[in-house]
Motif scaffolding. Structure first.
Motif, PDB file in Angstrom:
ATOM      1  N   GLN A  21       0.820  -1.207   0.000  1.00  8.59           N
ATOM      2  CA  GLN A  21       0.000   0.000   0.000  1.00  8.59           C
ATOM      3  C   GLN A  21       0.861   1.267   0.000  1.00  8.59           C
ATOM      4  OE1 GLN A  21      -2.855  -0.342  -0.940  1.00  8.59           O
ATOM      5  NE2 GLN A  21      -4.347  -0.874   0.620  1.00  8.59           N
ATOM      6  N   ASN A  24       1.680   1.946  -3.656  1.00  7.37           N
ATOM      7  CA  ASN A  24       0.639   1.718  -4.661  1.00  7.37           C
ATOM      8  C   ASN A  24      -0.147   2.969  -5.039  1.00  7.37           C
ATOM      9  OD1 ASN A  24      -0.750  -0.006  -6.444  1.00  7.37           O
ATOM     10  ND2 ASN A  24      -2.451  -0.205  -5.005  1.00  7.37           N
ATOM     11  N   ASN A 123      -4.378  -3.197  -5.018  1.00  7.00           N
ATOM     12  CA  ASN A 123      -5.361  -2.876  -3.986  1.00  7.00           C
ATOM     13  C   ASN A 123      -6.221  -4.082  -3.642  1.00  7.00           C
ATOM     14  OD1 ASN A 123      -4.824  -0.256  -3.256  1.00  7.00           O
ATOM     15  ND2 ASN A 123      -6.232   0.656  -4.708  1.00  7.00           N
ATOM     16  N   SER A 126      -4.465  -6.617  -1.619  1.00  8.73           N
ATOM     17  CA  SER A 126      -4.230  -6.100  -0.268  1.00  8.73           C
ATOM     18  C   SER A 126      -5.479  -6.222   0.593  1.00  8.73           C
ATOM     19  CB  SER A 126      -3.777  -4.634  -0.336  1.00  8.73           C
ATOM     20  OG  SER A 126      -2.562  -4.506  -1.037  1.00  8.73           O
ATOM     21  N   THR A 145      -3.672  -0.813   7.273  1.00 12.49           N
ATOM     22  CA  THR A 145      -2.850  -0.993   6.073  1.00 12.49           C
ATOM     23  C   THR A 145      -3.220   0.004   4.978  1.00 12.49           C
ATOM     24  OG1 THR A 145      -4.388  -2.717   5.288  1.00 12.49           O
ATOM     25  CG2 THR A 145      -2.434  -3.440   6.493  1.00 12.49           C
ATOM     26  N   SER A 146      -4.502   0.277   4.823  1.00 14.87           N
ATOM     27  CA  SER A 146      -4.911   1.200   3.765  1.00 14.87           C
ATOM     28  C   SER A 146      -4.461   2.624   4.048  1.00 14.87           C
ATOM     29  CB  SER A 146      -6.426   1.157   3.572  1.00 14.87           C
ATOM     30  OG  SER A 146      -7.087   1.593   4.743  1.00 14.87           O
ATOM     31  N   GLN A 149      -1.457   3.774   2.119  1.00 15.74           N
ATOM     32  CA  GLN A 149      -1.560   4.250   0.738  1.00 15.74           C
ATOM     33  C   GLN A 149      -1.648   5.771   0.705  1.00 15.74           C
ATOM     34  OE1 GLN A 149      -5.076   3.535  -1.835  1.00 15.74           O
ATOM     35  NE2 GLN A 149      -3.668   2.427  -3.158  1.00 15.74           N
TER      36      GLN A 149
END
Length: 473
Positions: A21, A24, A123, A126, A145-146, A149
């Motif tokens: 992330q 990405n 994505n 993930s 985790t997001s 990004q």
């Protein structure tokens, strides 16, 4: 496989998702080099806006990645996605560095669509790994985790600042956008996978791991913000790269501790707490906020600011906290048996965005920085909340496809609102394709502020309509 070994792989897979992330968000660094690209390819503002839309248009085909996850190994989906990005950004890099014949505008447009689509593949993997490997803690897993990004644009900005001169910014971003995701996908693909016996793992130590992960994430976000604002004594781009790199390695401490426990060297790492099972997934960005960030380079240029990279880093850092915020709130209130209404949260978050666009009517740099920070936080948070709401309403079945169908709204909004901004910019300009002054985006900010106000009303309506559903959960 012993349960303890599975637990190590479980946490290791989450660390891999954090790394994925972090690199990405290749579409989020577009504002940092858009002005250079505009001049290098002799584009108009409308054509530049279309390129920003093209990156979002790649999401129109995101459902391919959703289907791929259902039938292909996850490591292969990662490699396919990063290879698509290599082609999309790589040919643009080769063209701008004169290694291949100069590409036409429409060739660049199609390559940008391809590059934008690559993000969907990484994505989707993930999200699926976070949800499947942490079925009882998916809210925390996907939320934390997001958030990384949101840090992606700052990471790219710092690396480009450390490795490339200011005249080669566009080349630097295109090169990194093409090779860095592929490199990280190759590194993480062996352990970013489903854990077969995950359902047999006890949840006794999950809370402790997530508490540690929350602390690491918050420290990372704080460091990101203060380094973006230049508040560190040694805040050079190279030092920022080193500092962020170290913080990205710190989450490895959690699987290491799990391994130590497996070996019987740590007996008292235990935090028993009763938790509610929550569902949490993610969107990409709220439409108006995304269009603002896409146009950030031209907005800063029109106001006479030369610190576009700092603004991109600032929006990235605050977006990081915005993405993390819903997860922290849900974690806090769930332990007290409270249910947070996500439509109500959306209404609370969209309202400040309306105020931020009105604040941008002020021509000072301070108003630009404050508004960028607020919009970064709010778009990041809405990103997390919006798809979470959809998941609650429609369930987990066919999640990977449903998510990618949902994000189709992003390219539509990006095109409509961005096209209006480009038209106003061109009309207010001096005829040579460049516009200077607050009037360049004045009408645009008023329109975007009105749209956010309307969005606040619609979110309140959604809250009223789903209130009974939320209370029955």
């Amino acid at each position: 496989m012993p349960a303890s070994s599975s637990r190590v792989l479980q946490w290791l897979s989450l660390v891999g998702v954090i790394w994925l992330q972090s690199i990405n968000g290749t579409n989020t660094n577009f504002p940092a080099y858009s002005s250079q690209l505009k001049h290098a390819l002799s584009m108009s503002q409308l054509q530049l806006n279309n390129l920003a839309f093209a990156s979002d248009a790649g999401k129109l085909f995101g459902w391919f990645s959703g289907l791929a996850v259902a039938y292909l190994p996850l490591w292969l989906v990662l490699i396919i996605g990063s290879t698509i990005g290599l082609v999309g950004y790589g040919f643009q890099y080769l063209s701008i560095t004169n290694h291949i014949p100069t590409l036409s505008y429409w060739q660049v447009f199609c390559l940008t669509v391809l590059a934008g689509n690559s993000i969907c593949w990484i994505n989707t993997v993930s999200y699926v790994v976070s949800i499947r490997n942490f079925p009882q803690n998916r809210q925390a897993a996907v939320g934390v985790t997001s958030s990384y990004q949101g840090l992606s644009a700052k990471i790219y900005t710092d690396v480009v600042g450390a490795l490339f001169s200011s005249t080669k910014t566009a080349k630097g971003y295109l090169l990194l956008n093409s090779v860095l995701p592929l490199a990280v996908c190759v590194i993480t693909s062996p352990f970013v996978r489903d854990i077969d016996d995950i359902q047999r793992l006890k949840n006794n130590h999950m809370d402790a791991g997530f508490v540690v992960l929350f602390v690491i994430t918050i420290v990372t976000g704080v460091y990101s913000v203060i380094s973006s604002l230049g508040l560190l004594v040694s805040s050079s781009a190279l030092n920022n790269v080193i500092g962020t790199g170290v913080l990205l390695l710190v989450p490895l401490a959690i699987p290491v501790m799990a391994k130590i426990r497996e070996l019987g060297l740590l007996e008292k790492w235990n935090l028993n707490r009763e938790r509610r099972v929550c569902d949490f997934t993610i969107d990409e960005e709220s439409n108006v906020g995304l269009v603002f960030l896409n146009n950030l380079g031209q907005i800063a240029e029109s106001r006479g600011s030369s610190r576009t990279s700092s603004l991109v880093s600032l929006s990235s850092s605050f977006g990081f906290f915005g993405r993390l915020m819903p997860s922290l709130l849900d974690y806090h209130f769930s332990r007290r048996k409270y249910v947070v209404s996500r439509p109500a949260l959306i209404a609370v978050l969209v309202a400040p965005m309306a105020g931020s666009f009105l604040l941008l009517l002020n021509s000072t740099n301070l108003s630009l920085y404050i508004s960028t920070a607020i919009i970064g936080v709010c778009t990041g948070a809405i990103t997390s909340i919006s798809v979470s709401t959809t998941q609650e309403l429609f369930g987990d079945k066919n999640f990977s496809v449903n998510h990618n169908v949902l994000v189709v709204n992003i390219p539509i909004g990006s095109f409509v609102f961005g096209y209006f901004a480009a038209l106003v910019y061109r009309r207010e300009g001096n005829g040579d394709g460049k516009c200077m002054g607050t009037e360049c985006y004045e009408k645009t900010f008023l329109l975007w502020g009105f749209i956010c106000s309307l969005g606040t009303v619609l979110a309140i309506v959604l809250y009223v309509r789903t209130r009974k559903f939320s209370s029955s959960r």
